[in-house]
Write an enzyme that holds these catalytic residues in place. Sequence first.
Site, PDB file in Angstrom:
ATOM      1  N   CYS A  14       1.041  -1.083   0.097  1.00  0.00           N
ATOM      2  CA  CYS A  14       0.107   0.161  -0.088  1.00  0.00           C
ATOM      3  C   CYS A  14       0.935   1.262  -0.105  1.00  0.00           C
ATOM      4  CB  CYS A  14      -0.959  -0.056   1.232  1.00  0.00           C
ATOM      5  SG  CYS A  14       0.307  -0.122   2.596  1.00  0.00           S
ATOM      6  N   CYS A  17       3.158   1.598   3.119  1.00  0.00           N
ATOM      7  CA  CYS A  17       4.423   0.926   2.799  1.00  0.00           C
ATOM      8  C   CYS A  17       5.462   2.112   2.199  1.00  0.00           C
ATOM      9  CB  CYS A  17       4.200  -0.406   2.068  1.00  0.00           C
ATOM     10  SG  CYS A  17       3.080  -1.462   2.633  1.00  0.00           S
ATOM     11  N   ASP A 427       8.641 -26.867 -39.140  1.00  0.00           N
ATOM     12  CA  ASP A 427       7.316 -26.356 -39.344  1.00  0.00           C
ATOM     13  C   ASP A 427       7.333 -25.647 -40.619  1.00  0.00           C
ATOM     14  OD1 ASP A 427       4.621 -25.791 -38.676  1.00  0.00           O
ATOM     15  OD2 ASP A 427       5.298 -23.731 -38.166  1.00  0.00           O
ATOM     16  N   ASP A 626       7.795 -21.929 -34.287  1.00  0.00           N
ATOM     17  CA  ASP A 626       7.556 -20.577 -33.992  1.00  0.00           C
ATOM     18  C   ASP A 626       7.426 -20.519 -32.424  1.00  0.00           C
ATOM     19  OD1 ASP A 626       4.747 -21.188 -33.762  1.00  0.00           O
ATOM     20  OD2 ASP A 626       4.452 -20.046 -35.567  1.00  0.00           O
ATOM     21  N   ASP A 630       3.293 -24.593 -31.825  1.00  0.00           N
ATOM     22  CA  ASP A 630       4.131 -25.706 -31.930  1.00  0.00           C
ATOM     23  C   ASP A 630       4.694 -26.189 -30.706  1.00  0.00           C
ATOM     24  OD1 ASP A 630       3.927 -25.507 -34.708  1.00  0.00           O
ATOM     25  OD2 ASP A 630       5.737 -23.969 -34.641  1.00  0.00           O
TER      26      ASP A 630
END
Lengths: 742, 119
Positions: A14, A17, A427, A626, A630
Amino acid sequence: MARAIRLSIDGMHCAGCVSKVEAALTAVPGVTQATVNLAERSAMVEGDANVSVLIEAVRATGREAVEIKNAADETQKEAAEMAHYRRLLLQAAAAALVGLPMFTAGMLDALPDLDSATGQVIWLALGIITLGVMMFSGRQFYVGAFKGLIHHSATMDTLIAMGTGTAWLYSMVISIWPHAVPEVGRHVYFEAALIIIALINLGQALEMRARGKTSEAIKRLIGLQPKTARVLREGEEIDISIEAVGLDETVRVRPGEKIPVDGVLLEGHSHVDESMLTGEPMPVAKQKGDEVVGGTINTSGTFLYKATRIGADTVLAQIITMVRQAQSSKPRIGRLVDRVAGVFVPAVLIIAVLTFIAWFDFGPEPRISFALVTTMTVLIIACPCALGLATPMSIMVGVGKAAEYGILIRNGEALERAGRLTTIVLDKTGTLTLGKPQVTNVIACEGSEDEILRLAASLEAGSEHPLAAAVLTAATEKELQPAAAEKFAALTGRGISGAVEGKPLLLGNRKLMQERGIKLKADVETQLGRLAESARTPMLLASDEILLGIVAVADPVREDSHAAVARLHALGMKVVMLTGDNRHTAEAVAKELGVDGVIAEVMPQDKGSRIAELQAQGEVVGMVGDGINDAAALARADVGFAIGAGTDAAMESADVTLMRSSPTGVASAIEISRATMVNIRQNLFGAFVYNTLGIPVAAGILYPFIGLLLNPIIAGAAMAMSSVTVVSNANRLRLFKVGDSR
Amino acid sequence: MTILVNLLGLGLIGLIAWWFWLSESKAAKAAGQAPLTVLVDGGVYAPDRIEVPAGQPVKLTFVRKDSSPCAAQVVFADLDLSFDLVMDSPTEVQLPALKRGGYPFTCQMGMYRGVLEAG
């Protein structure tokens, strides 16, 4: 500019703090300003204060703090290492300065006789001087050995301390009670103890020098980070230290300057040289909305951008962290060596005791001298350091070398596995091809080609299909103005329909045409066949049951995909293409690239099981993708290569991240991996052979056959040089060049 | 004399094996939220055996007083983690929750050795 320290603070919830932590930090002597950022859970402290005191001050408020480290740490580290290097040289010089004259005098028989009272006094004085020099030059060995001993740990220090300590103690006993041993055994070894210490210190200094070179890659990465940034605060541009740049701050970058932190371009445009991170040689065009990465160089225009990632969150900082982690990780081979190194020193101590007993029981007279010299030589020659250094030094250079090529290797195990791959699965979309479909052909059956493209673009303007973007881009490039479409409808799996300028239109595949009773002439069929053969997807445009034309779209193969496949073949890899595309298109691309196999029409979730099938056939599989679609396949593969992505997700999941959008990095990674593993094996072979031959020879195993005994000084020199040799061999890897740059 | 030397030698071998291989140093316990401090000095980690609760994240503070380059890094090989240790500056080391078992930590060369015992 005041020194800025950034702290990451844990346990702050907060605004209350914030003020407590700020007050605690400001109260630390030397602090001129402390600003806490609740959103970032961080504090920026300016002034001249000690970090540990600051951390303690935060702890006193009930929260935890850690320093957010930056390049300054590296400077501190380098300074400490340089001081250590100088001290080692000074220690070596001091020991040599006293040891060498004693050694030379001994060779010339110019030292006093132990039998005379004067001689004894001189020897005792030399013994005390030797002890003083040993304490100065070899203090670290004796302290280390003692501390190790009380912690049940035996290290190289133990061996050196015991070897030289025994030599000094025996020599003092002889100096005080010369008649305690037969006359032939009255040798004093003060000079040996000193020269051994000199040689080991010198060896360690040389090793440090060579080690420094092994971490050049990380230093280069750290060097990419600029020290200052020009930010816009309250309408003014001011230069501040990079640590002081806050999130969402507006940063100005001028031509030729380095981009300080990551962000998004707000105003202006330019070309950015990203080669230092990606290896991509061409500068990349950047305009409003584009991402820029800290550490890259702005080559042309001036621009403003918003800082979106700072400190440890920037791509460069993450790369540095990842490379550092990888450099200190170990492959399996290294872990095995660690186990050996863990038991090595006590084993050598036991061998030394056995050597003493053997010579004492069976050796010629003077037995005590032979027993002592051989024991000392065994302790001195054994070099656990060479074993310990063999793997980490090579990994350090290998991982750093890979980073130079824009290849980030997750850890030592990934590096090791990459060298054992037998099959590479690539791929198709986005890896072998650009992943951005483009219009390749416009064929007009009725009217002009431009008219066909304009009508297709008008219809596609409402579609979100990836192919629609390609058609619209092609129309824009030709400066064609699409008209508004009416009654637009997406016909799943077949195409779209609508009306443009009152004309009903259909745009889709052959199936759609068949459904609507549109007959295709023979020459159209031939054209469609040709397009399919060359991996192009035809879209047929029709109106009122008449075919108007064809717009063909394809995802172009990357320029360097051919070279990538060729290099993988040259490395003995089987290259397989994996894609969700239809078999026809996939096979056309495969044929063009010359890959060995095609796995087509695979759903993303099934890609992992296809990899598993290959593994079941005994292949060690590397998957290149990529990193998004995948993910399962990348995880399933023995080594997952994420391509062209500096994204957090990809970097976290892949074993190897290729920063550059090019599949050629896969071959480079494999080459670097193989070269590193060869280097590790050479180092380990050398270190094992050195120790397994050196220790028995030092113990005097050859003495009964050829009368050979090693001088402890020679053993000291060999021991010092063995570590230097291992580090130098690892450094050879720095000269390694991958296939495409050889 | 020979018998005495032999007996002494064998005793010494037994002592070496027992001290370095069979007996262990006392373990220090990391308790509560406060991180335990590990001093890196003179070629050793002190303490070199640390008991930590299993299933909870672990925080340790390493303080390097040893200028040797070997001391520059602490490696938790089983966790695939390593941390640079800066001279005379505390380095906070945060580890994930550990399953029961021993987790060695070493210098990069595996010469400085310690173990985390999660239980």
